[in-house]
Design an enzyme around this catalytic site. Structure first.
Site, PDB file in Angstrom:
ATOM      1  N   ASP A 105     -11.485  -3.540  -2.636  1.00 37.89           N
ATOM      2  CA  ASP A 105     -11.055  -4.720  -3.605  1.00 37.89           C
ATOM      3  C   ASP A 105     -12.536  -4.904  -3.959  1.00 37.89           C
ATOM      4  OD1 ASP A 105      -8.350  -3.379  -3.444  1.00 37.89           O
ATOM      5  OD2 ASP A 105      -8.048  -4.748  -2.705  1.00 37.89           O
TER       6      ASP A 105
HETATM    7  N1  URA Z   1      -6.374  -3.456   1.615  1.00 38.10           N
HETATM    8  C1  URA Z   1      -6.033  -4.038   0.889  1.00 38.10           C
HETATM    9  O1  URA Z   1      -5.123  -5.086   0.344  1.00 38.10           O
HETATM   10  N2  URA Z   1      -7.197  -4.840   0.322  1.00 38.10           N
HETATM   11  C2  URA Z   1      -8.588  -3.571   0.385  1.00 38.10           C
HETATM   12  O2  URA Z   1      -9.631  -3.861  -0.365  1.00 38.10           O
HETATM   13  C3  URA Z   1      -8.129  -2.878   1.688  1.00 38.10           C
HETATM   14  C4  URA Z   1      -7.301  -2.025   1.492  1.00 38.10           C
END
Ligand code: URA
Length: 265
Positions: A105
């Site tokens: 993310d």
């Molecule tokens: N889980 C999440 O919530 N965000 C990420 O970037 C990777 C795994």
């Protein structure tokens, strides 16, 4: 030699094989000037002219594997309609056209694998290989033993149970806790959603490992090239994953658990 078009695009480092299929499906690939939308067309990349998104597809035989410590505030797509910074801007010293393996993310930091090896990218993400990803989550409040057990055993996220996870408490305090969690699935914002499901909000998330390949002391925004031994660590000792490679693959294209089939469950 004739190869399937999507495989050629992936091997040329354009994108993963799945993304290559999407490029073909959406009419963004031409062979000898003709738009190809059917899947599985066999093409000889040495004799035929392949273009993707209006650009000629070049072939670099050299496969490169990079581990980046992604800072927060970068997207892992190669293009962002909102104009946010993209991770590959941190890798301008790498001459090959590499792409991120899976996503992290915008607001998550830590280990991000990038490569021009579409086959390896596909294996790392394929659910059958169950490659573990380990995260450190800073969360609000103090999850109870029962809540942590829910994370470990699997809980419902968007109508579907999550696979069992490994959970380790690094710090537990009434206001804020730090929990290490290892999962092998790759659903969108999965870790955040798992903690939300047990009533704790993730305020900071860092991926610290793929399998046994650790982020270690790599500083945010920095990257390092991976060796064959490093790649082997991604596919660690779990019996469903291919064995650690001991050298070049038969085709001589770098580290390669990718041509092995997973063992039957
Ligand atoms: N889980 C999440 O919530 N965000 C990420 O970037 C990777 C795994």
């Amino acid at each position: 030699m004739d190869e399937r078009l999507q495989k050629i695009l992936a091997q040329a480092g354009i994108c993963s094989r799945r993304a290559a299929e999407e490029l073909i499906r959406t009419g963004q690939v031409t062979v000898d000037g003709r738009v190809v939308t059917e899947m599985g067309l066999k093409v000889d990349p040495k004799r035929q002219k392949i273009m993707a998104k209006g650009q000629p597809v070049g072939f670099s035989e050299k496969k490169v594997y990079v581990l980046l410590n992604k800072p927060e505030g970068f997207v892992t797509t190669l293009h962002d309609p909102q104009g946010r910074p993209i991770v590959t801007s941190l890798l301008q010293k790498v001459p090959e056209r590499i792409f991120p393996v899976g996503r992290l993310d915008f607001d998550t930091k830590g280990a991000l694998l990038l490569t021009n090896d579409g086959d390896l990218a596909q294996q790392v993400q394929h659910p059958r290989f169950e490659v573990n990803k380990t995260y450190v989550a800073r969360v609000t409040g103090k999850p109870s033993a029962a809540e942590l057990r829910q994370l470990e055993e699997g809980l419902e996220v968007e109508g579907r149970l999550t696979a069992p996870a490994q959970v380790k408490v690094r710090k537990a305090a009434a206001k804020e806790s730090v929990i290490e969690i290892t999962i092998h699935e790759g659903r969108k914002r999965q870790v955040r959603k798992m903690f939300t499901a047990i009533g704790h909000h993730v305020t900071e998330l860092t991926r610290i490992a793929y399998g046994n390949l650790q982020l270690g002391s790599l500083k945010p925004g920095k990257f390092r090239f991976l060796s064959q031994a490093d790649i082997g660590r991604i596919f660690h000792k779990d019996k469903k994953t291919p064995p650690v490679p001991s050298g070049k693959s038969a085709k001589g294209r770098g580290p390669g658990p990718r041509n092995k089939k997973p063992q039957a469950k």
